[in-house]
Design a protein around this motif. Structure first.
Motif, PDB file in Angstrom:
ATOM      1  N   ALA A 160       0.782  -1.166   0.090  1.00 49.27           N
ATOM      2  CA  ALA A 160      -0.059   0.285   0.074  1.00 49.27           C
ATOM      3  C   ALA A 160       0.934   1.280   0.134  1.00 49.27           C
ATOM      4  CB  ALA A 160      -0.993   0.146   1.201  1.00 49.27           C
ATOM      5  N   ASP A 161       0.856   2.010  -0.981  1.00 49.46           N
ATOM      6  CA  ASP A 161       1.624   3.522  -1.379  1.00 49.46           C
ATOM      7  C   ASP A 161       1.021   4.101  -2.295  1.00 49.46           C
ATOM      8  OD1 ASP A 161       3.595   5.018  -0.892  1.00 49.46           O
ATOM      9  OD2 ASP A 161       4.910   4.205  -2.560  1.00 49.46           O
ATOM     10  N   PRO A 162       0.333   5.194  -1.839  1.00 45.58           N
ATOM     11  CA  PRO A 162       0.097   5.703  -0.523  1.00 45.58           C
ATOM     12  C   PRO A 162      -0.785   5.020   0.263  1.00 45.58           C
ATOM     13  CG  PRO A 162      -1.145   6.952  -1.808  1.00 45.58           C
ATOM     14  CD  PRO A 162      -0.322   6.185  -2.790  1.00 45.58           C
ATOM     15  N   PRO A 163      -0.897   5.221   1.743  1.00 41.83           N
ATOM     16  CA  PRO A 163      -1.728   4.342   2.561  1.00 41.83           C
ATOM     17  C   PRO A 163      -3.237   4.369   1.789  1.00 41.83           C
ATOM     18  CG  PRO A 163      -0.243   5.702   3.595  1.00 41.83           C
ATOM     19  CD  PRO A 163      -0.201   6.100   2.410  1.00 41.83           C
ATOM     20  N   GLY A 164      -3.669   3.290   1.808  1.00 50.25           N
ATOM     21  CA  GLY A 164      -4.962   3.016   1.451  1.00 50.25           C
ATOM     22  C   GLY A 164      -5.271   2.795   0.044  1.00 50.25           C
ATOM     23  N   ILE A 165      -3.981   2.803  -0.748  1.00 46.27           N
ATOM     24  CA  ILE A 165      -4.150   2.483  -2.120  1.00 46.27           C
ATOM     25  C   ILE A 165      -3.019   1.585  -2.533  1.00 46.27           C
ATOM     26  CG2 ILE A 165      -3.736   3.348  -4.509  1.00 46.27           C
ATOM     27  CD1 ILE A 165      -6.305   4.171  -3.265  1.00 46.27           C
ATOM     28  N   ILE A 186      -3.587  -3.710   7.760  1.00 46.37           N
ATOM     29  CA  ILE A 186      -3.297  -2.316   7.584  1.00 46.37           C
ATOM     30  C   ILE A 186      -4.237  -1.250   7.816  1.00 46.37           C
ATOM     31  CG2 ILE A 186      -1.956  -0.726   6.391  1.00 46.37           C
ATOM     32  CD1 ILE A 186      -0.555  -3.186   4.975  1.00 46.37           C
ATOM     33  N   ARG A 187      -5.225  -1.434   7.097  1.00 46.21           N
ATOM     34  CA  ARG A 187      -6.582  -0.777   6.702  1.00 46.21           C
ATOM     35  C   ARG A 187      -7.507  -1.203   5.722  1.00 46.21           C
ATOM     36  NH1 ARG A 187      -5.334   5.373   5.888  1.00 46.21           N
ATOM     37  NH2 ARG A 187      -4.229   5.228   7.846  1.00 46.21           N
ATOM     38  N   PRO A 188      -8.793  -0.738   5.516  1.00 46.13           N
ATOM     39  CA  PRO A 188      -9.628  -1.018   4.158  1.00 46.13           C
ATOM     40  C   PRO A 188      -8.740  -0.387   3.116  1.00 46.13           C
ATOM     41  CG  PRO A 188     -10.950  -0.616   6.028  1.00 46.13           C
ATOM     42  CD  PRO A 188      -9.507  -0.096   6.547  1.00 46.13           C
ATOM     43  N   VAL A 189      -8.495  -0.971   1.801  1.00 45.29           N
ATOM     44  CA  VAL A 189      -7.582  -0.461   0.796  1.00 45.29           C
ATOM     45  C   VAL A 189      -8.448  -0.637  -0.487  1.00 45.29           C
ATOM     46  CG1 VAL A 189      -5.643  -0.515   2.048  1.00 45.29           C
ATOM     47  CG2 VAL A 189      -6.432  -2.410   0.504  1.00 45.29           C
ATOM     48  N   PHE A 199      -3.509  14.938  -9.009  1.00 46.19           N
ATOM     49  CA  PHE A 199      -3.849  13.607  -9.513  1.00 46.19           C
ATOM     50  C   PHE A 199      -5.071  13.102  -8.331  1.00 46.19           C
ATOM     51  CE2 PHE A 199       0.201  14.078 -11.669  1.00 46.19           C
ATOM     52  CZ  PHE A 199      -0.380  13.606 -12.968  1.00 46.19           C
ATOM     53  N   GLY A 200      -5.575  12.036  -8.764  1.00 40.66           N
ATOM     54  CA  GLY A 200      -6.636  11.386  -7.774  1.00 40.66           C
ATOM     55  C   GLY A 200      -5.537  10.379  -6.736  1.00 40.66           C
ATOM     56  N   LEU A 201      -6.040   9.951  -5.708  1.00 37.22           N
ATOM     57  CA  LEU A 201      -5.221   9.315  -4.905  1.00 37.22           C
ATOM     58  C   LEU A 201      -4.624   8.111  -5.525  1.00 37.22           C
ATOM     59  CD1 LEU A 201      -4.062   9.321  -1.818  1.00 37.22           C
ATOM     60  CD2 LEU A 201      -6.119   7.722  -1.195  1.00 37.22           C
ATOM     61  N   GLU A 202      -5.216   7.296  -6.162  1.00 41.20           N
ATOM     62  CA  GLU A 202      -4.621   6.229  -6.959  1.00 41.20           C
ATOM     63  C   GLU A 202      -3.518   6.553  -7.990  1.00 41.20           C
ATOM     64  OE1 GLU A 202      -8.111   6.885  -9.474  1.00 41.20           O
ATOM     65  OE2 GLU A 202      -7.524   7.281  -7.460  1.00 41.20           O
ATOM     66  N   TRP A 203      -3.512   7.674  -8.360  1.00 44.03           N
ATOM     67  CA  TRP A 203      -2.189   7.971  -9.430  1.00 44.03           C
ATOM     68  C   TRP A 203      -1.198   8.959  -8.779  1.00 44.03           C
ATOM     69  CZ3 TRP A 203      -2.296   5.137 -13.322  1.00 44.03           C
ATOM     70  CH2 TRP A 203      -3.563   4.771 -14.137  1.00 44.03           C
ATOM     71  N   GLN A 204      -1.352   9.312  -7.400  1.00 46.91           N
ATOM     72  CA  GLN A 204      -0.284  10.291  -6.722  1.00 46.91           C
ATOM     73  C   GLN A 204       1.046   9.366  -6.727  1.00 46.91           C
ATOM     74  OE1 GLN A 204      -2.081  11.856  -3.268  1.00 46.91           O
ATOM     75  NE2 GLN A 204      -3.768  12.584  -4.537  1.00 46.91           N
ATOM     76  N   PRO A 259      -5.825  -1.808 -19.788  1.00 44.94           N
ATOM     77  CA  PRO A 259      -6.839  -1.673 -19.206  1.00 44.94           C
ATOM     78  C   PRO A 259      -6.406  -1.486 -17.592  1.00 44.94           C
ATOM     79  CG  PRO A 259      -6.669  -3.894 -19.610  1.00 44.94           C
ATOM     80  CD  PRO A 259      -5.799  -3.207 -20.429  1.00 44.94           C
ATOM     81  N   VAL A 260      -7.307  -0.596 -16.756  1.00 47.10           N
ATOM     82  CA  VAL A 260      -7.012  -0.511 -15.332  1.00 47.10           C
ATOM     83  C   VAL A 260      -8.052  -1.045 -14.574  1.00 47.10           C
ATOM     84  CG1 VAL A 260      -6.653   1.080 -13.527  1.00 47.10           C
ATOM     85  CG2 VAL A 260      -5.613   1.823 -16.060  1.00 47.10           C
ATOM     86  N   PHE A 261      -7.557  -1.828 -13.478  1.00 48.57           N
ATOM     87  CA  PHE A 261      -8.544  -2.671 -12.652  1.00 48.57           C
ATOM     88  C   PHE A 261      -8.704  -2.367 -11.310  1.00 48.57           C
ATOM     89  CE2 PHE A 261      -7.847  -5.394 -16.335  1.00 48.57           C
ATOM     90  CZ  PHE A 261      -9.123  -5.908 -16.773  1.00 48.57           C
ATOM     91  N   ARG A 262      -9.848  -2.430 -10.605  1.00 53.22           N
ATOM     92  CA  ARG A 262      -9.877  -2.062  -9.265  1.00 53.22           C
ATOM     93  C   ARG A 262     -10.501  -3.080  -8.562  1.00 53.22           C
ATOM     94  NH1 ARG A 262     -12.757   3.318  -8.673  1.00 53.22           N
ATOM     95  NH2 ARG A 262     -14.657   1.888  -9.215  1.00 53.22           N
ATOM     96  N   LEU A 263     -10.121  -3.503  -7.221  1.00 57.69           N
ATOM     97  CA  LEU A 263     -10.967  -4.251  -6.361  1.00 57.69           C
ATOM     98  C   LEU A 263     -10.917  -3.643  -4.824  1.00 57.69           C
ATOM     99  CD1 LEU A 263     -12.453  -7.054  -5.992  1.00 57.69           C
ATOM    100  CD2 LEU A 263     -10.274  -7.717  -5.465  1.00 57.69           C
ATOM    101  N   ALA A 264     -12.017  -3.632  -4.112  1.00 54.88           N
ATOM    102  CA  ALA A 264     -11.954  -2.760  -2.672  1.00 54.88           C
ATOM    103  C   ALA A 264     -11.721  -4.146  -1.943  1.00 54.88           C
ATOM    104  CB  ALA A 264     -13.318  -2.381  -2.560  1.00 54.88           C
ATOM    105  N   VAL A 265     -10.837  -4.171  -0.912  1.00 56.39           N
ATOM    106  CA  VAL A 265     -10.547  -5.008  -0.023  1.00 56.39           C
ATOM    107  C   VAL A 265     -10.981  -4.650   1.307  1.00 56.39           C
ATOM    108  CG1 VAL A 265      -8.591  -6.206   1.158  1.00 56.39           C
ATOM    109  CG2 VAL A 265      -8.524  -5.893  -1.356  1.00 56.39           C
ATOM    110  N   LEU A 266     -12.045  -4.950   1.924  1.00 55.63           N
ATOM    111  CA  LEU A 266     -12.560  -4.286   3.288  1.00 55.63           C
ATOM    112  C   LEU A 266     -12.563  -5.564   4.221  1.00 55.63           C
ATOM    113  CD1 LEU A 266     -15.856  -2.814   1.534  1.00 55.63           C
ATOM    114  CD2 LEU A 266     -13.756  -1.856   2.122  1.00 55.63           C
TER     115      LEU A 266
END
Length: 283
Positions: free
Chosen positions: A62-67, A99-102, A168-173, A275-282
């Motif tokens: 996770a870098d930055p935290p949460g991403i 760590i935290r939900p990411v 940038f949005g958090l995921e691209w920072q 393609p860019v993909f995303r998955l929430a880990v809770l």
């Protein structure tokens, strides 16, 4: 065959990981300033071994935290892609949740990895497209005299980091450490100033193929004023002076402002996209 052991990667695994990454067929490596091996020690970085053989690895710190970006997935011949993924992914998720939900993101550069992510319920959220600039087919580069452009120095990195976070949005920072690595690997890096205020920057690399505009950012409060165009035009002039005859850039297909800047200068979409993909880990 022996028992399959799942555990955290250690620095002592570095050579075996290098062999896995460089010699196996099914290897995903994120486009990153930091090499995959240098993420060892930044969890989660999970490996699978059977006896003395390291047969798989999955890393998404996770870098930055949460991403978290999928930095590495490598599988040895004879291992089942999905079964091996699930074994490693179960441990990765437990560590991420601790760590935290990411949100986990992945930039798929190969068809087999795209198919795997779809099977594992990752959501396709956008595409990154590739554009190319060729001085032989591009027109005259405009000038922007109201913008002062100068080389970037290490001392500029804190304010560059500030611009990056705003743009940038958090995921691209990029983290400050990542920007430091980017500057170190750059062939041209520059700062844009208006009235002595840093309002934007660009970082570019080069290879035997040509130049690559790797990073371009402008403060939101200064966007729409030609800052990004000025930075890119100054870069293209530098590449042209160095006889670098082809320049590429990547951007999101849905980033119309970014696409407009590049296309107005003479960049052309190549048809190549990822393609860019995303998955929430809770928890």
């Amino acid at each position: 065959m022996g028992e399959l052991i799942i555990r955290n990667a250690r620095q002592s695994d570095r050579q075996r990981l290098a062999n896995l990454i460089h010699f196996e067929e099914y290897v995903h490596r994120h486009l990153d300033w930091k090499p995959a091996l240098d993420w060892i020690g930044s969890p989660p970085y999970i490996i699978a071994e059977r006896g003395d053989n390291l047969v798989a690895a999955l890393a998404c710190p996770a870098d930055p935290p949460g991403i978290s970006w999928l930095r590495l997935y490598a599988v040895a011949a004879g291992m089942h892609l999905d079964t091996t993924w699930q074994l490693l992914w179960d441990e990765v998720c437990q560590q991420l949740i601790s760590i935290r939900p990411v949100q986990v993101f992945a930039l798929a550069l190969q068809d087999w990895f795209t198919a795997l992510l779809r099977r594992r319920s990752f959501e396709h959220i956008q595409d990154v497209v590739v554009l190319v600039w060729d001085p032989d087919i591009s027109g005259r580069i405009p000038t922007h005299q109201h913008v002062h452009i100068r080389p970037m120095a290490v001392e500029d990195l804190p304010v560059v980091y500030e611009v990056d976070k705003l743009a940038f949005g958090l995921e691209w920072q990029n983290s400050l450490a990542a920007l430091d690595m980017a500057l170190g690997q750059s062939v041209v890096a520059s700062i844009a100033e208006v009235n002595n205020e840093v309002v934007g920057y660009q970082i570019s690399t080069s290879s035997s193929i040509g130049g690559h505009l790797a990073r371009l950012a402008v403060r939101p409060s200064s966007q729409g004023q030609g800052i990004g165009t000025a930075l890119v035009c100054e870069l293209l002039e530098t590449f042209r002076e160095r006889r670098i005859n082809q320049v590429t850039v990547n951007t999101q297909m849905d980033n119309r402002a970014s696409l407009a800047i590049y296309e107005n200068i003479g960049f052309k979409v190549t048809g190549e996209s990822y393609p860019v993909f995303r998955l929430a880990v809770l928890a």
